[in-house]
Design a protein around this motif. Sequence first.
Motif, mmCIF file in Angstrom:
data_model
loop_
_atom_site.group_PDB
_atom_site.id
_atom_site.type_symbol
_atom_site.label_atom_id
_atom_site.label_comp_id
_atom_site.label_asym_id
_atom_site.label_seq_id
_atom_site.Cartn_x
_atom_site.Cartn_y
_atom_site.Cartn_z
ATOM 1 N N VAL A 17 14.153 43.874 40.146
ATOM 2 C CA VAL A 17 14.022 42.767 41.100
ATOM 3 C C VAL A 17 15.388 42.123 41.257
ATOM 4 O O VAL A 17 15.993 41.674 40.276
ATOM 5 N N VAL A 18 15.899 42.081 42.489
ATOM 6 C CA VAL A 18 17.250 41.583 42.728
ATOM 7 C C VAL A 18 17.282 40.245 43.464
ATOM 8 O O VAL A 18 18.337 39.602 43.538
ATOM 9 N N ALA A 19 16.156 39.797 43.994
ATOM 10 C CA ALA A 19 16.077 38.478 44.631
ATOM 11 C C ALA A 19 14.614 38.058 44.665
ATOM 12 O O ALA A 19 13.718 38.898 44.806
ATOM 13 N N ASP A 20 14.386 36.743 44.526
ATOM 14 C CA ASP A 20 13.014 36.254 44.564
ATOM 15 C C ASP A 20 12.912 35.085 45.534
ATOM 16 O O ASP A 20 13.873 34.705 46.198
ATOM 17 N N ASP A 21 11.697 34.535 45.645
ATOM 18 C CA ASP A 21 11.437 33.356 46.478
ATOM 19 C C ASP A 21 11.814 33.600 47.936
ATOM 20 O O ASP A 21 12.361 32.731 48.607
ATOM 21 N N LEU A 22 11.497 34.806 48.429
ATOM 22 C CA LEU A 22 11.735 35.157 49.824
ATOM 23 C C LEU A 22 10.417 35.093 50.594
ATOM 24 O O LEU A 22 9.371 35.526 50.098
ATOM 25 N N TYR A 23 10.499 34.575 51.824
ATOM 26 C CA TYR A 23 9.313 34.407 52.652
ATOM 27 C C TYR A 23 9.077 35.663 53.483
ATOM 28 O O TYR A 23 9.540 35.784 54.594
ATOM 29 N N PHE A 24 8.370 36.641 52.851
ATOM 30 C CA PHE A 24 8.015 37.890 53.519
ATOM 31 C C PHE A 24 9.274 38.698 53.856
ATOM 32 O O PHE A 24 9.613 38.923 55.013
ATOM 33 N N PRO A 25 10.023 39.170 52.841
ATOM 34 C CA PRO A 25 11.220 39.968 53.095
ATOM 35 C C PRO A 25 10.873 41.242 53.850
ATOM 36 O O PRO A 25 10.008 42.006 53.435
ATOM 37 N N ASN A 26 11.567 41.472 54.952
ATOM 38 C CA ASN A 26 11.158 42.512 55.889
ATOM 39 C C ASN A 26 12.367 43.355 56.266
ATOM 40 O O ASN A 26 13.079 43.851 55.413
ATOM 41 N N GLY A 27 12.637 43.510 57.573
ATOM 42 C CA GLY A 27 13.739 44.350 58.005
ATOM 43 C C GLY A 27 15.065 43.917 57.402
ATOM 44 O O GLY A 27 15.369 42.731 57.326
ATOM 45 N N SER A 28 15.854 44.896 56.946
ATOM 46 C CA SER A 28 17.129 44.622 56.290
ATOM 47 C C SER A 28 18.197 45.547 56.830
ATOM 48 O O SER A 28 17.915 46.675 57.253
ATOM 49 N N VAL A 29 19.445 45.081 56.772
ATOM 50 C CA VAL A 29 20.593 45.893 57.177
ATOM 51 C C VAL A 29 21.704 45.737 56.148
ATOM 52 O O VAL A 29 21.740 44.758 55.399
ATOM 53 N N ILE A 30 22.610 46.713 56.133
ATOM 54 C CA ILE A 30 23.817 46.660 55.318
ATOM 55 C C ILE A 30 25.004 46.831 56.252
ATOM 56 O O ILE A 30 25.007 47.726 57.103
ATOM 57 N N THR A 31 26.000 45.978 56.107
ATOM 58 C CA THR A 31 27.155 46.011 56.998
ATOM 59 C C THR A 31 27.951 47.303 56.809
ATOM 60 O O THR A 31 27.857 47.965 55.768
ATOM 61 N N PRO A 32 28.753 47.689 57.812
ATOM 62 C CA PRO A 32 29.454 48.976 57.751
ATOM 63 C C PRO A 32 30.343 49.157 56.528
ATOM 64 O O PRO A 32 30.504 50.282 56.037
#
Length: 299
Positions: free
Chosen positions: A140-155
Amino acid sequence: MANKEVREIFSGGAFFEGPRWRDGTWWVSDFYRHTVSRITSDGAETVLFEVEHQPSGMGWLPDGSLVVVSMKDQRLLRFADGATSTLADLSAHSGGFLNDLVIDEGGRIFVGDFGFDLMGGGDLRTATLKRVDPDGSVTVVADDLYFPNGSVITPDGSTLIVGETLGNRYTAFDLAADGTLSNRRVWAQFAPTPTGKTTEEVLGQLVVAPDGCSLDADGHLWAADAVGGRAVRVSPGGEIVDEIPAPDGLGVYACQLGGDDGRTLLLCSAPDFYEHLRHDKREAVLLAAEVDVPHAGRP
């Protein structure tokens, strides 16, 4: 905001999610047909395999194998050589169905979950972002997120941005070479964080509900707005600088830049997202529009 022509690529789905562009075709999950498919730009579909417990986000490992979320049993599946296998079981770390994912250059997978029983009308609870390493271990790398959904990583691989669908915001993290996240901060805030507990209360407080998203070469995000029936182009800080509305009666629940020049925005559209209304209907469509700035980053 110039009007953009929206065209239909494919119809007859139940509920599309996790769109990706790879090897000259679109790849999509369909929640309620339980399928993962390739779809050409002229609308020819090839079903690759089925996911019994409902597919969602997808991406590729460095060896070229495909990873797909199996939502209801909270697993990641690996598809290679025509067969599926379990890559990781995240049930011990998830409060709801698994959701979308993004994979970094080293093959580390970042995946969120609902956090609560959305389809059953459960009260809102926050959720965690998990990292699955190449050996299948889960952190687990982060908590207390409100419905973590679509994610991106910068170039450059230095930043991970995750949409909080029920939080009216995008949250960013510094991403280290070993997959560690730090320096948590708001990337875009569209309205105050909802204070309601029931699904109905929370949905009524959303101004933008970030769903599936795609990064462009200007560092802006194209985001599906799950409550607004549109895709929006968002600058860092949260200004909406462009939008593409769906045809009347349809919502937009995921989007992805692709095509040969990276300037085609694919929209996953359906009348709504509720399982009891969608599972036996075939009203979902894939739409596309041309935009000015091409795709960048991951996915």
